[in-house]
Design an enzyme around this catalytic site. Structure first.
Site, PDB file in Angstrom:
ATOM      1  N   GLN A 128       4.572  -1.317   3.559  1.00  0.00           N
ATOM      2  CA  GLN A 128       4.810  -0.468   4.735  1.00  0.00           C
ATOM      3  C   GLN A 128       6.113  -0.804   5.461  1.00  0.00           C
ATOM      4  O   GLN A 128       6.607  -0.005   6.245  1.00  0.00           O
ATOM      5  CB  GLN A 128       3.637  -0.587   5.712  1.00  0.00           C
ATOM      6  CG  GLN A 128       2.331  -0.028   5.166  1.00  0.00           C
ATOM      7  CD  GLN A 128       1.218  -0.196   6.167  1.00  0.00           C
ATOM      8  OE1 GLN A 128       0.579  -1.232   6.212  1.00  0.00           O
ATOM      9  NE2 GLN A 128       0.990   0.809   6.991  1.00  0.00           N
ATOM     10  N   HIS A 154      -2.885  -0.996  -0.072  1.00  0.00           N
ATOM     11  CA  HIS A 154      -1.456  -0.707   0.109  1.00  0.00           C
ATOM     12  C   HIS A 154      -0.615  -1.424  -0.952  1.00  0.00           C
ATOM     13  O   HIS A 154       0.356  -0.874  -1.459  1.00  0.00           O
ATOM     14  CB  HIS A 154      -0.973  -1.177   1.486  1.00  0.00           C
ATOM     15  CG  HIS A 154      -1.141  -0.177   2.589  1.00  0.00           C
ATOM     16  ND1 HIS A 154      -0.546   1.062   2.570  1.00  0.00           N
ATOM     17  CD2 HIS A 154      -1.816  -0.247   3.763  1.00  0.00           C
ATOM     18  CE1 HIS A 154      -0.853   1.716   3.692  1.00  0.00           C
ATOM     19  NE2 HIS A 154      -1.631   0.951   4.435  1.00  0.00           N
ATOM     20  N   GLY A 197      -3.679  -3.851  11.029  1.00  0.00           N
ATOM     21  CA  GLY A 197      -3.295  -4.437   9.756  1.00  0.00           C
ATOM     22  C   GLY A 197      -1.963  -3.864   9.308  1.00  0.00           C
ATOM     23  O   GLY A 197      -1.567  -2.776   9.750  1.00  0.00           O
ATOM     24  N   HIS A 237      -8.292  -2.117   3.055  1.00  0.00           N
ATOM     25  CA  HIS A 237      -7.266  -1.088   3.290  1.00  0.00           C
ATOM     26  C   HIS A 237      -5.873  -1.670   3.006  1.00  0.00           C
ATOM     27  O   HIS A 237      -5.043  -1.022   2.359  1.00  0.00           O
ATOM     28  CB  HIS A 237      -7.397  -0.603   4.744  1.00  0.00           C
ATOM     29  CG  HIS A 237      -6.343   0.336   5.221  1.00  0.00           C
ATOM     30  ND1 HIS A 237      -6.637   1.605   5.701  1.00  0.00           N
ATOM     31  CD2 HIS A 237      -4.992   0.220   5.333  1.00  0.00           C
ATOM     32  CE1 HIS A 237      -5.519   2.207   6.069  1.00  0.00           C
ATOM     33  NE2 HIS A 237      -4.504   1.386   5.854  1.00  0.00           N
ATOM     34  N   GLU A 238      -5.639  -2.905   3.479  1.00  0.00           N
ATOM     35  CA  GLU A 238      -4.310  -3.512   3.298  1.00  0.00           C
ATOM     36  C   GLU A 238      -4.058  -3.906   1.836  1.00  0.00           C
ATOM     37  O   GLU A 238      -2.953  -3.732   1.330  1.00  0.00           O
ATOM     38  CB  GLU A 238      -4.133  -4.727   4.220  1.00  0.00           C
ATOM     39  CG  GLU A 238      -4.280  -4.443   5.709  1.00  0.00           C
ATOM     40  CD  GLU A 238      -3.514  -3.227   6.196  1.00  0.00           C
ATOM     41  OE1 GLU A 238      -2.431  -2.941   5.668  1.00  0.00           O
ATOM     42  OE2 GLU A 238      -4.013  -2.543   7.113  1.00  0.00           O
ATOM     43  N   CYS A 278      -3.796   4.991   9.624  1.00  0.00           N
ATOM     44  CA  CYS A 278      -2.787   4.119   9.026  1.00  0.00           C
ATOM     45  C   CYS A 278      -1.445   4.367   9.693  1.00  0.00           C
ATOM     46  O   CYS A 278      -1.065   5.520   9.913  1.00  0.00           O
ATOM     47  CB  CYS A 278      -2.698   4.412   7.525  1.00  0.00           C
ATOM     48  SG  CYS A 278      -1.494   3.401   6.664  1.00  0.00           S
ATOM     49  N   LEU A 279      -0.714   3.285   9.975  1.00  0.00           N
ATOM     50  CA  LEU A 279       0.611   3.422  10.603  1.00  0.00           C
ATOM     51  C   LEU A 279       1.559   4.227   9.713  1.00  0.00           C
ATOM     52  O   LEU A 279       2.519   4.815  10.206  1.00  0.00           O
ATOM     53  CB  LEU A 279       1.227   2.036  10.866  1.00  0.00           C
ATOM     54  CG  LEU A 279       0.540   1.139  11.904  1.00  0.00           C
ATOM     55  CD1 LEU A 279       1.229  -0.219  11.954  1.00  0.00           C
ATOM     56  CD2 LEU A 279       0.538   1.785  13.283  1.00  0.00           C
TER      57      LEU A 279
HETATM   58 NI    NI Z   1      -2.441   1.402   6.294  1.00  0.00          NI
END
Ligand code: NI
Length: 180
Positions: free
Chosen positions: A48, A145, A43, A141-142, A91-92
Site C-alpha cells: 500500500q 495485501h 492496518g 486482510h493485511e 481499506c485505505l
Molecule cells: Ni487494506
C-alpha cells in the site's frame, strides 16, 4: 509515506519475503505505523506504500499510541479455525484517495475467527501469536495485501462493482461528494 489506491498495479503484485529485519526494514516498519495512524487505519501492508516486501503493521486498540501495535515481517498463517467471523471491512487503498471515505466503500467479509500467525518482529525475533475476531480479521486482510489480494475479492462481483463505481464517482466529483 504515500498510500496507493486502486487501481495502482502495486496493490495487485506479490510482495517478496524480507531476508532479515535490519535497520532499513525496522525503519520501514516504524514509518508504516506512523502512516497508518496518520491515515486513521487499523492496518497497513507494504504494497500500500509502494513496497513489495512482506511487511505489515496492525493496531486495533483504542489507545492507538503504539503500545499495542504489531509490526510484522514475513507474517504467515500457521493455523486458522473452522469457525467463521464476519466483520465490516474497508481499506485505505479501496477509496478515491487514502483520506477520503464513504459508508458505501465498506462491505462484510467472512474469514476464520481465530488464527495463529508466525512472523519476525521489529528486532528480527521469531514470534508466534494467536489472534481472534477483529485482530484476526485485520491480520488476514493485511497478509492478503502481500499476495496482491484486496478485501473486495472476498465479496460478490455485484457488490465489488458497486464499490469500484462509487470510487470513480467520488473522483469525478473532485474528491467531494457534497454536490449530491
Ligand atoms: Ni487494506
Amino acid at each position: 509515506m504515500t498510500v496507493y489506491t486502486v487501481p495502482a498495479p502495486v496493490l495487485r503484485q506479490k510482495a517478496k519475503p524480507v531476508e532479515k529485519v535490519d535497520a532499513r526494514v525496522a525503519k520501514i516498519m516504524k514509518d508504516m505505523l506512523e502512516t497508518m495512524y496518520a491515515e486513521d487505519g487499523v492496518g497497513l501492508a507494504a504494497n500500500q506504500v509502494g513496497l513489495l516486501e512482506r511487511i505489515i503493521v496492525v493496531d486495533v486498540s483504542h489507545s492507538r499510541d503504539g503500545s499495542e501495535a504489531l509490526m510484522m515481517a514475513n507474517p504467515e498463517l500457521v493455523w486458522t479455525s473452522e469457525d467463521p467471523f464476519t466483520y465490516r471491512e474497508g481499506c485505505l487503498s479501496v477509496r478515491p484517495c487514502s483520506t477520503e471515505t464513504s459508508e458505501e466503500l465498506y462491505a462484510n467479509v467472512t474469514r476464520p475467527r481465530s488464527i495463529r500467525v508466525r512472523y519476525l518482529d521489529l528486532n528480527g525475533t521469531a514470534c508466534e501469536i494467536g489472534a481472534e475476531e477483529l485482530l484476526s480479521q485485520c491480520i488476514q486482510h493485511e497478509i492478503d495485501h502481500l499476495d496482491g489480494v484486496l478485501f473486495v475479492d472476498h465479496i460478490s462481483a455485484l457488490k465489488r462493482g458497486m464499490i469500484l463505481r462509487k470510487i470513480e464517482k467520488l473522483r469525478r466529483l473532485g474528491g467531494s461528494d457534497k454536490s449530491k
